[in-house]
Scaffold this active site. Structure first.
Site, PDB file in Angstrom:
ATOM      1  N   CYS A 197      -3.078  11.215  10.694  1.00  0.00           N
ATOM      2  CA  CYS A 197      -2.227  11.997   9.981  1.00  0.00           C
ATOM      3  C   CYS A 197      -2.568  13.594  10.290  1.00  0.00           C
ATOM      4  O   CYS A 197      -1.409  14.170  10.408  1.00  0.00           O
ATOM      5  CB  CYS A 197      -2.569  11.715   8.366  1.00  0.00           C
ATOM      6  SG  CYS A 197      -4.130  11.906   8.061  1.00  0.00           S
ATOM      7  N   ASN A 252       1.586  13.834   4.389  1.00  0.00           N
ATOM      8  CA  ASN A 252       0.667  13.179   5.064  1.00  0.00           C
ATOM      9  C   ASN A 252       1.198  11.528   5.151  1.00  0.00           C
ATOM     10  O   ASN A 252       0.996  10.818   6.024  1.00  0.00           O
ATOM     11  CB  ASN A 252      -0.808  13.220   4.858  1.00  0.00           C
ATOM     12  CG  ASN A 252      -1.067  12.943   3.473  1.00  0.00           C
ATOM     13  OD1 ASN A 252      -0.577  13.665   2.510  1.00  0.00           O
ATOM     14  ND2 ASN A 252      -1.656  11.811   3.246  1.00  0.00           N
ATOM     15  N   HIS A 288      -0.887  17.343   3.444  1.00  0.00           N
ATOM     16  CA  HIS A 288      -2.072  17.723   4.431  1.00  0.00           C
ATOM     17  C   HIS A 288      -1.661  19.494   4.722  1.00  0.00           C
ATOM     18  O   HIS A 288      -0.424  19.452   5.174  1.00  0.00           O
ATOM     19  CB  HIS A 288      -2.241  17.271   5.550  1.00  0.00           C
ATOM     20  CG  HIS A 288      -3.058  15.782   5.195  1.00  0.00           C
ATOM     21  ND1 HIS A 288      -3.388  15.433   4.063  1.00  0.00           N
ATOM     22  CD2 HIS A 288      -3.444  14.936   6.076  1.00  0.00           C
ATOM     23  CE1 HIS A 288      -4.023  14.259   4.046  1.00  0.00           C
ATOM     24  NE2 HIS A 288      -3.961  13.970   5.367  1.00  0.00           N
ATOM     25  N   ARG A 315      -5.339   3.667  19.252  1.00  0.00           N
ATOM     26  CA  ARG A 315      -5.079   5.122  19.618  1.00  0.00           C
ATOM     27  C   ARG A 315      -5.866   5.462  20.800  1.00  0.00           C
ATOM     28  O   ARG A 315      -5.243   6.166  21.695  1.00  0.00           O
ATOM     29  CB  ARG A 315      -5.452   5.986  18.320  1.00  0.00           C
ATOM     30  CG  ARG A 315      -4.630   5.867  17.135  1.00  0.00           C
ATOM     31  CD  ARG A 315      -5.137   6.566  15.985  1.00  0.00           C
ATOM     32  NE  ARG A 315      -4.598   6.383  14.934  1.00  0.00           N
ATOM     33  CZ  ARG A 315      -4.782   6.848  13.756  1.00  0.00           C
ATOM     34  NH1 ARG A 315      -6.329   7.522  13.682  1.00  0.00           N
ATOM     35  NH2 ARG A 315      -4.045   6.663  12.534  1.00  0.00           N
ATOM     36  N   ARG A 357     -11.557  17.443   2.807  1.00  0.00           N
ATOM     37  CA  ARG A 357     -10.789  16.976   2.010  1.00  0.00           C
ATOM     38  C   ARG A 357     -10.746  17.890   0.597  1.00  0.00           C
ATOM     39  O   ARG A 357     -11.732  18.570   0.118  1.00  0.00           O
ATOM     40  CB  ARG A 357     -11.645  15.584   0.989  1.00  0.00           C
ATOM     41  CG  ARG A 357     -10.559  14.576   0.468  1.00  0.00           C
ATOM     42  CD  ARG A 357      -9.502  14.110   1.278  1.00  0.00           C
ATOM     43  NE  ARG A 357      -9.890  13.207   2.199  1.00  0.00           N
ATOM     44  CZ  ARG A 357      -9.156  12.702   3.150  1.00  0.00           C
ATOM     45  NH1 ARG A 357      -7.989  12.925   3.025  1.00  0.00           N
ATOM     46  NH2 ARG A 357      -9.718  11.561   3.829  1.00  0.00           N
ATOM     47  N   SER A 395      -2.403 -10.078  -2.823  1.00  0.00           N
ATOM     48  CA  SER A 395      -1.083  -9.253  -3.268  1.00  0.00           C
ATOM     49  C   SER A 395       0.136 -10.183  -3.141  1.00  0.00           C
ATOM     50  O   SER A 395       1.331  -9.636  -3.275  1.00  0.00           O
ATOM     51  CB  SER A 395      -0.982  -7.952  -2.565  1.00  0.00           C
ATOM     52  OG  SER A 395      -1.917  -7.040  -2.663  1.00  0.00           O
ATOM     53  N   GLY A 401       0.816  -1.391  -0.045  1.00  0.00           N
ATOM     54  CA  GLY A 401      -0.015  -0.098  -0.070  1.00  0.00           C
ATOM     55  C   GLY A 401       0.849   1.382   0.039  1.00  0.00           C
ATOM     56  O   GLY A 401       2.227   1.125   0.168  1.00  0.00           O
TER      57      GLY A 401
END
Length: 340
Positions: A130, A316, A243, A99, A236, A40, A12
């Site tokens: 981020c 980011n 960012h 988190r 966004r 993958s 990714g």
């Protein structure tokens, strides 16, 4: 002596960036495994000049490995991170899953390195969101000087924060605007992202905020100070990588803009580019591929007693994800594993 490192989700955007940063920062790697889902399997990744083929995450044995950098979604993390941690491999997780767990440290090394000691409770360390990561790098040295009461932040977040499909959607919609009959309907986002801005990131919550906005509030409190009040509007924008944030800070004590500028110039992880002239600031396109968080447009806010405005920009995929994870691994090496 180096470390045995696992990168989970290596194919990714963030996983590949982790490999780039391990190489760029010359992280001491004795052995490395790159893992992906079965669809993958066998995909090639690069660590510097070394070609790596992905192994199957589902069957991988984490026993004997030192650190696992997780760059997969919360569902996969929920399944595989505990397995890695139970095998003695310290997990650094980029998803949101852990988190807010009180037994899992949430770390930005420039801000709260001492929290690393809490890893042992679950053998897991969380990487922040981020948009939070770059903001707290700027806030922490200022909080140490004048104590922050309240933060009002508006974000301008690139599509790479959503993933490859979002990057493709922006690219294809942009092309479609110029070619009649080739318009592309939004699939990743709720509205067109090309030539547009969308004030909606993640799901809506009962109070009208989005989950992304809530994350910035909760994570800033956990990383810096539970008493800081934060309100966020996350948007966004049609930018591929990088960012940006407009941050308004209210302090308990007065601090002038020159002192803010001086403090941030000396702060780790920050580059101040702040000239009051055309182009005397940093934009997202200029921060791509860089390690630093850039601060510009520092100025007094005359509408409140102790206020400062600033502009904050960062890659980011780097400070907001992969770089911070590798910095945590470096911190582990210095503070915990101590292999060299």
């Amino acid at each position: 002596m180096g470390y045995r490192i696992v990168v989970v989700g290596a194919t990714g955007n963030v996983g590949r960036e982790m490999l780039n940063i391990l190489d760029e920062r010359q992280f001491p790697v004795d052995d490395i495994a790159v893992l992906a889902s079965r669809k993958s399997l066998g995909t090639e990744c690069m660590l510097g000049n070394k070609t790596l083929k992905t192994d199957d995450l589902d069957t991988f044995d984490f026993t004997g490995w030192d650190i696992a950098l997780f760059a997969v979604g919360s569902e996969a993390t929920k399944k595989y991170a505990p397995k890695a941690a139970a095998a003695g491999c310290i997990v650094i997780d980029n998803s949101s899953l852990y988190r807010y767990d009180p037994d899992v440290p949430l770390i930005v090394p420039e801000c709260n390195p001492d929290a690393i000691e809490g890893y042992a409770k679950k053998n897991i360390i969380a990487n922040p969101n981020c948009s939070t990561a770059q903001m707290v790098v700027a806030l922490k040295p200022l909080h140490d000087r004048a104590k922050i009461k309240r933060v009002v932040v508006s974000t301008y977040q690139s599509v790479s924060g959503t993933g490859k499909e979002a990057i493709d959607e922006l690219w294809n919609q942009t092309k479609g605007k110029y070619v009649p009959g080739q318009e592309v309907e939004p699939k990743v986002y709720t509205k067109d992202i090309a030539f547009n801005v969308i004030p909606h990131i993640d799901v809506f919550m009962e109070d009208g905020s989005t989950k992304e906005e809530w994350k910035m509030v909760a994570e800033t409190k956990k990383i810096i100070d539970k008493n800081i009040k934060v309100t966020a509007t996350c948007v966004r924008v049609p930018v591929f990588v990088g960012h940006s944030e407009a941050i308004n800070i209210e302090f308990e004590d007065f601090i002038d803009e020159e002192e803010v500028r001086d403090i941030l110039r000396e702060a780790p992880g920050i580059m101040v580019v702040d000239k009051r002239e055309d182009g005397g600031y940093i934009t997202p396109i200029e921060c791509v591929g860089e390690f630093a968080t850039y601060i510009s447009r520092i100025r007094q806010d005359s509408t409140i007693e102790n206020g400062i405005n600033l502009w904050c920009v960062s890659d980011n995929l780097r400070k907001g994800a992969a770089l911070n994870a590798v910095q945590i691994a470096e911190l582990l090496g210095r503070r915990v594993l101590q292999k060299g």
